[in-house]
Design a protein around this motif. Sequence first.
Motif, short mmCIF file in Angstrom:
data_model
loop_
_atom_site.label_atom_id
_atom_site.label_comp_id
_atom_site.label_asym_id
_atom_site.label_seq_id
_atom_site.Cartn_x
_atom_site.Cartn_y
_atom_site.Cartn_z
N TYR A 235 -4.79 21.82 10.53
CA TYR A 235 -6.07 22.31 11.36
C TYR A 235 -7.31 22.10 10.90
O TYR A 235 -8.22 22.76 11.31
CB TYR A 235 -5.91 23.93 11.87
N GLY A 236 -7.41 21.32 9.77
CA GLY A 236 -8.51 21.45 9.06
C GLY A 236 -8.59 22.05 7.60
O GLY A 236 -7.56 22.58 7.35
N ASN A 237 -9.69 22.13 6.93
CA ASN A 237 -9.67 22.83 5.67
C ASN A 237 -9.93 24.18 5.54
O ASN A 237 -11.15 24.78 5.41
CB ASN A 237 -10.83 22.08 4.76
N PHE A 238 -8.80 24.95 5.88
CA PHE A 238 -9.03 26.30 6.18
C PHE A 238 -9.75 27.00 4.77
O PHE A 238 -10.65 27.94 5.11
CB PHE A 238 -7.78 26.93 6.27
N GLY A 239 -9.23 26.56 3.71
CA GLY A 239 -10.05 27.16 2.34
C GLY A 239 -11.46 27.05 2.41
O GLY A 239 -12.37 28.24 2.10
N MET A 240 -12.00 26.36 3.01
CA MET A 240 -13.36 26.00 3.33
C MET A 240 -14.00 26.85 4.27
O MET A 240 -15.00 27.47 4.26
CB MET A 240 -13.77 24.65 3.26
N LEU A 241 -13.38 26.70 5.26
CA LEU A 241 -13.71 27.67 6.47
C LEU A 241 -13.89 29.12 6.16
O LEU A 241 -14.88 29.72 6.57
CB LEU A 241 -12.44 27.67 7.66
N LEU A 242 -12.80 29.73 5.21
CA LEU A 242 -12.90 30.86 4.85
C LEU A 242 -14.27 31.29 3.91
O LEU A 242 -14.94 32.28 4.22
CB LEU A 242 -11.88 31.15 3.90
N ARG A 243 -14.49 30.42 2.99
CA ARG A 243 -15.62 30.39 2.52
C ARG A 243 -16.92 30.33 3.09
O ARG A 243 -17.99 31.31 3.07
CB ARG A 243 -15.91 29.47 1.21
N ALA A 244 -17.24 29.54 4.08
CA ALA A 244 -18.20 29.34 5.12
C ALA A 244 -18.38 30.73 5.86
O ALA A 244 -19.59 31.26 6.00
CB ALA A 244 -18.16 28.11 5.82
N ILE B 113 0.93 -1.25 0.13
CA ILE B 113 0.03 -0.03 0.00
C ILE B 113 1.08 1.40 0.07
O ILE B 113 1.77 1.27 0.82
CB ILE B 113 -0.86 -0.12 1.45
N VAL B 114 0.66 2.18 -0.89
CA VAL B 114 1.18 3.48 -0.92
C VAL B 114 0.16 4.70 -0.52
O VAL B 114 -0.80 4.57 -1.36
CB VAL B 114 1.97 3.77 -1.94
N VAL B 115 0.55 5.25 0.46
CA VAL B 115 -0.38 6.52 0.83
C VAL B 115 0.37 7.85 1.13
O VAL B 115 1.72 7.95 0.99
CB VAL B 115 -1.26 6.34 2.11
N GLY B 116 -0.15 8.88 0.92
CA GLY B 116 0.26 10.14 1.16
C GLY B 116 -0.59 11.51 0.80
O GLY B 116 -1.66 11.40 0.95
N GLU B 117 0.24 12.50 0.74
CA GLU B 117 -0.23 13.56 0.44
C GLU B 117 0.10 14.35 -0.87
O GLU B 117 1.34 14.34 -1.12
CB GLU B 117 0.41 14.62 1.66
N GLY B 118 -0.86 14.76 -1.59
CA GLY B 118 -0.58 15.41 -2.89
C GLY B 118 -0.43 16.83 -3.15
O GLY B 118 -0.45 17.44 -4.09
N GLN B 119 -0.49 17.58 -1.82
CA GLN B 119 -0.38 18.93 -1.69
C GLN B 119 0.56 19.55 -2.49
O GLN B 119 0.34 20.74 -3.18
CB GLN B 119 -0.39 19.48 -0.33
N SER B 120 1.94 18.91 -2.84
CA SER B 120 3.04 19.42 -3.31
C SER B 120 2.52 19.53 -4.85
O SER B 120 3.25 20.49 -5.63
CB SER B 120 4.08 18.47 -3.33
N LEU B 121 1.59 18.99 -5.46
CA LEU B 121 1.18 18.85 -7.01
C LEU B 121 0.49 20.29 -7.24
O LEU B 121 -0.72 20.09 -7.48
CB LEU B 121 0.68 17.76 -7.44
N GLY B 122 0.89 21.53 -7.09
CA GLY B 122 0.06 22.47 -7.50
C GLY B 122 -0.92 23.19 -6.50
O GLY B 122 -1.65 23.84 -6.75
N ILE B 123 -1.01 22.54 -5.24
CA ILE B 123 -2.15 22.97 -4.29
C ILE B 123 -1.59 24.02 -3.39
O ILE B 123 -0.56 23.88 -2.69
CB ILE B 123 -2.82 21.62 -3.78
N PRO B 124 -2.48 24.98 -3.14
CA PRO B 124 -1.89 26.24 -2.09
C PRO B 124 -1.51 25.65 -0.71
O PRO B 124 -2.56 24.69 -0.49
CB PRO B 124 -3.11 27.22 -2.27
N MET B 125 -0.93 26.32 -0.05
CA MET B 125 -0.67 25.67 1.14
C MET B 125 -1.48 26.00 2.21
O MET B 125 -1.97 25.09 3.08
CB MET B 125 0.60 26.29 1.90
N SER B 126 -2.25 27.29 1.92
CA SER B 126 -3.46 27.48 2.60
C SER B 126 -3.79 27.08 4.08
O SER B 126 -4.75 26.59 4.36
CB SER B 126 -4.68 27.00 1.73
N TYR B 127 -2.80 27.43 4.83
CA TYR B 127 -2.78 27.30 6.34
C TYR B 127 -3.09 25.70 6.49
O TYR B 127 -3.75 25.30 7.67
CB TYR B 127 -3.64 28.16 7.02
#
Lengths: 417, 476, 124
Positions: free
Chosen positions: B318-327, A237-251
Motif C-alpha cells: 500500500y506504499g511506504n507506511f513507515g514514511m506516511l507515519l512520519r509525515a 537478471i535477478v530481482v526481488g525483495e529484501g524485506q526478509s533481511l531484518g526490515i520491519p513488516m510495517s504494514y
Amino acid sequence: MDYVPITSKDQKEMLAKIGINSIDDLVDDVKPRCGELNLPSPMSEMELVQHVTALSEKNKIPRYFVGGGSYNHYSPAVIGHMVLRGEFLTAYTPYQPEVSQGTLQSIYEFQSYICLLTGMDVSNASLYDGASALAEAVLLSSSHLRRNRVFVSKGLNPKYLQVLKTYCEGAEIEISDKIDEETACVIAQYPDFFGNIEDLQTLADEAKKAGALFVTCITELTSLAILKPPANFGSDIVVGEGQSLGIPMSYGGPYLGFIAVKQDLLKKLPGRIAGLTTDDRGNEGFVLTFRAREQDIRRERATSNITTNQALLALSATIYLAAMGRDGLIDVAKASYKQAHILHEKLKEVGFEPLNDKPFYNEFVVKTPKPPEEILSSLLKKNILGGINLGENKLLVCCTENNSAQDIEDYVSAVNG
Amino acid sequence: MDKMKLIFDYDDNITGHVPSESIDLDLPKHLMRSDLPLPNVNEVDVVRHYTDLSRKNFGIDIGIYPLGSCTMKYNPKVNENLARLKGFSQLHPMVPASFSQGTLELIWKLQQHLKEITGMDEITLQPAAGSQCELLGLMMAKKYFKDKNEERKKVIIPDYSHGTNPATSSMCKFQTVTVQSDTRGNIPLNKFREVLDSDVAVVMITNPNTLGLFEENLSEISDLARSNGTLLYCDGANMNALLGIGKPEEQGFDMVHLNLHKTFSTPHGGGGPGGGALCVRSFLADYLPVPRIVKESDEKFSMDYDKKKSVGKVHSFYGNFGMLLRAYSYIMSWGSNISRVSKNALLNANYLQSLLSDVFEQPYNRKCAHEFVLSSKNLGAKSAMNIAKRIMDYGLHPPTIYFPLIVEEALMIEPTETESKESLDNFASVLKKISAELVKDPDFIKKSPHTTKLGRLDEVKAAREPNLRWLPKFKV
Amino acid sequence: MSEIQFTKEHEWILMKDNIGLVGITDFAQKQLGDIVSVELPSVGNEFKQNDAMAIIDSVKASSDIYCPIDGKVVAVNEELLQSPELINKSPFDSGWIVKLEPSDTSQLENLMAEEEYKKFVGED
C-alpha cells in the motif's frame, strides 16, 4: 517543539537586509492565495506522542503464520541503533562523495552481498520494492532487445503481477502466454508464490532458445542461504525483495527492491550504482558511477525515471547480513524451513491436504478440511494469523524462525476442533 | 595510502564452501547451493565498522545541507520513536482490517490533511517516491484519454524541469515537447500557445519552479490547457514554498504530487526511502491505484478494491507506511500553524540570496521562493565545481551544482526554514571567502577539498575500470 | 577517393566504396570529456538524416549522435563497448562508430567540407 530557529529579532534584521517590510511581501507572486487551512490545532511533542500511540494501540499484533511477500523474521538490535545515527539517517544521496563515504561504502557492501547471494555479477543500490524491481527488469529487457512481449510463469506473486500489468500498460508491453521471438524476457519466481522450489534450468533454456532474457524474482531472500543461486541456472537478471533481511513488516513499506545482472547488462541497470576508485592522493574511495544512465542526465532518453533508492533499508539489510553472518543466515533459513515442515506434517495429521508437488522452503499450500474462512477465524480467536486464503479451499501458510514450537502447537490445536 | 576496510575483510576464513550435509534438510541436492561466501563478523566489529562508516558522512544533524529542490530540513526525532511503535512496525500488510484500524485511520487522516493542503479532491499514498507519482500520474492520464477515445501522444515540459519529468514521459511512450522559459523564469505564453495542440495530453509544471521562482503565467496557462482539454500536472517537489499560502487546486492543476521526504520532513536516509502522494481532481479519482483507503463509518476504516477504472498498482502493498507515519506526525505537530513553515522557508531563502547577490551573478532579477539559483560564471569555467569542493573544507555541505541546466555554473541553494540566522550568515560568509580565494589562489581551490579525509575522486576511473562489488579471493 | 565531411552536430562521414564510415570529431570528443560508455545501434537499423542513432555517455553527460545521411547500418564498432575511450584517443580512426549504406548520396552535398567545418568551430 518548534523547528524554526528564527526569532522575531532575527526576522526584523533579515527583512531589513532583504529590503521589505513583512514576510507577506514574499508571497506577492502567489495567486490566488489560499485561506486558512482546515487542520487541527498544533500539538506539543507530548500530545503528539499520546495521539499517535493511541492510534497504534488500535492495531492488534497476532502471531504470524503468513508470508505472501512480507516475512516475519527477527531483526537484531544492532540494526536499529546503527541506522538511527544522524550521519546515516539525515544524509542525502551521495552526490558529493568526499563527504558521503559512509553511505557509499554501505551501498557497495550491499551490492556485494546481493551478488554473493544471487551469484550474479553486478547489482545496483536498490529499488523501491520487489514488485517495481520486477517491472524495471521488464523495461530493461524490452529496451535492450527492442522487443515488446514478456512471459510470466504461473507462480508469480499476484500482487507483483498486478504491478507488472500496470507498468506494462503504460510502457505498451504485452504480457503473453507464449515464448517466441518477440519475447523480451521470461519471468519466474523462486521459490514461487506457493512456496515451490523448482529447478528453473528448463525454463531458462527455453528463454535462451527464443533469444529472450531469463528473469528470476525472489520474494523471500533468506531462501538463498540454502538454495542454489539463480545465476547457476542461467538467470540474466535477478530481482526481488529484501524485506526478509531484518526490515520491519510495517504494514507493507518501506521495503527494499533489488536488481542484479550479468556483466554484459551492467550499463542497462536502472538506478544508482556505487563503485570503487581512487582520489587524487592515491586513497581508495567510493563514488556513484555510470551516472549518465540516470534520469537527471538522460532525461527523455532514460529508460527509467527512478530517483530514490532505499538507501537506509539497503544499509539495514547490509547490517543484518553482517550481524547474522554466514552461519546465522543459514540458521535462519534452516529454522524457517524446519518450522514450516513440522507444521506441514502436523496439519496433514489433522486433515489438511498437502498441495505442493515440489519441495518447498518456508511457505506451503494446503487444502483445508473446513472452509478457510472458518479455519482462519478460529485461529484469529487465539490471536493467530494462520495464512492467506487463496480461494477454492486453499490456504497459503508460512513459518519463520520466529515461530516457536508452542506457536505450532497452538495453531494445530486451534484448527483441530 | 588508505585502503578501504570492507565488512568482508573481517573474516579471514570466508571459504564459502558449505557442505550440504551440514544443512541437514530434506532437500534434493541439485536444488541446494554448495557455497555461501559471506563473512562471519562478531557484533563488536559490526558496530565499530558501521559507526566508523557513519563518521565519514555528512548529515543535517551535522550542519546546513542547502541542496536546491531537496528540502533538507531537520528530521524530528520524535517521529523516529513513533515509527518504531510495535503496533505499527510489527503489523503484517495482510492482517484483516479489524487488526489494522489504527494504521488505516492514520493513512486516511493523512489523506485528508494532504487533500486540504493541496485543495485536491482525492489522493493516493501508494507511490514510493515523487518520480513514481509522476509515472502514476502519466499512466492515469493515458488511461483517461483512452477512455475518452482521444489519442494524445505529447507531454509539454519546460526546460528547467527535473529530469524525472521527461524520463517519466518516455516511460509511458509519450513524446516530450520542451518549451523554453524566458528571462523572468516563466513559461512564455506565446511559446506555450505554439506547442499546445490537440495532441498534448499533459503539461508538467514545477511550481515554484527549479529556479526558485513562482510561475507568473500560471493562471493563463491553466486556462489555455483547460480549453485544450489538456491535463495540468504539478511537480510538487517545491511544496515547501506553498504550505498554507497557495493550493495547487486553486492554481488550476488537475494533479499534484508531493514528496513526503522533502516537504514533510521524513529523513532522506542517504538516498531513500521516500514517500509519494498523488492528489487529483475528482474526475481522475477512479483511475487511482487500488486499494483505496476509505472510511466506512465513524470508527471503521477499510480498503476498497472495487475500482474498475483503476490503473492497477504501483507498489506490492500500500506504499511506504513507515514514511506516511512520519509525515502524519509532522503535520499534526504543526497543525493549522503549518504556513509558518513555508513563510520561514521563503524568508530564509530571500535573506541568504540578499547576502550573496553581490558575490555571484543572479540570473533572474526577482524575489525568490524557498530556494534560489546563482551563477558563478563570473568566477570562471568549472567555478561551481571548485566552490562546491572547497565548501567541504569549511565543514559545510555544498549546494546543488549544474542544475537547472539552463543556468551556466549554477548553484541552486535551498536553506529551508530549520536553519538559524547564524547558520545562514556563516554559510554566506564562507561562500564570500571562497569566491575571494578563487580569484587570489585559483590553483589551490581547484585542487580542493584539502582537509577532508579524501580528495577529489576519479570518476572517470570508476567508470572505465568498474569495480562495483567485492569478489571473494577463491574461485566460487 | 572521397573527402571527409562534417555535420553541424559534429559528426563526420567518409565515403569509401559506397559505404560511409561515421564518427564524431575531435572538437566533439573534447566537449564531451572522458567517454565512459557508448550505446550503439544494431546492424540492419535504418535511420533518416538527423535521427538519433547512438548515445555517448561521459562521466557527467549523455549525448545523442545523429545520423549524417539517410542510410542503413551495416557495421558497428564493437570495440567501443569495451573501450569507449577510443573515441577520445582516436576520434577519426579507431574511434569510428558505425558504417552506413546510404540510400541518398545527394544528401552529402548538404554537409560541410573540412575547411568549412573548421571555420564553424572557430579553429582558424
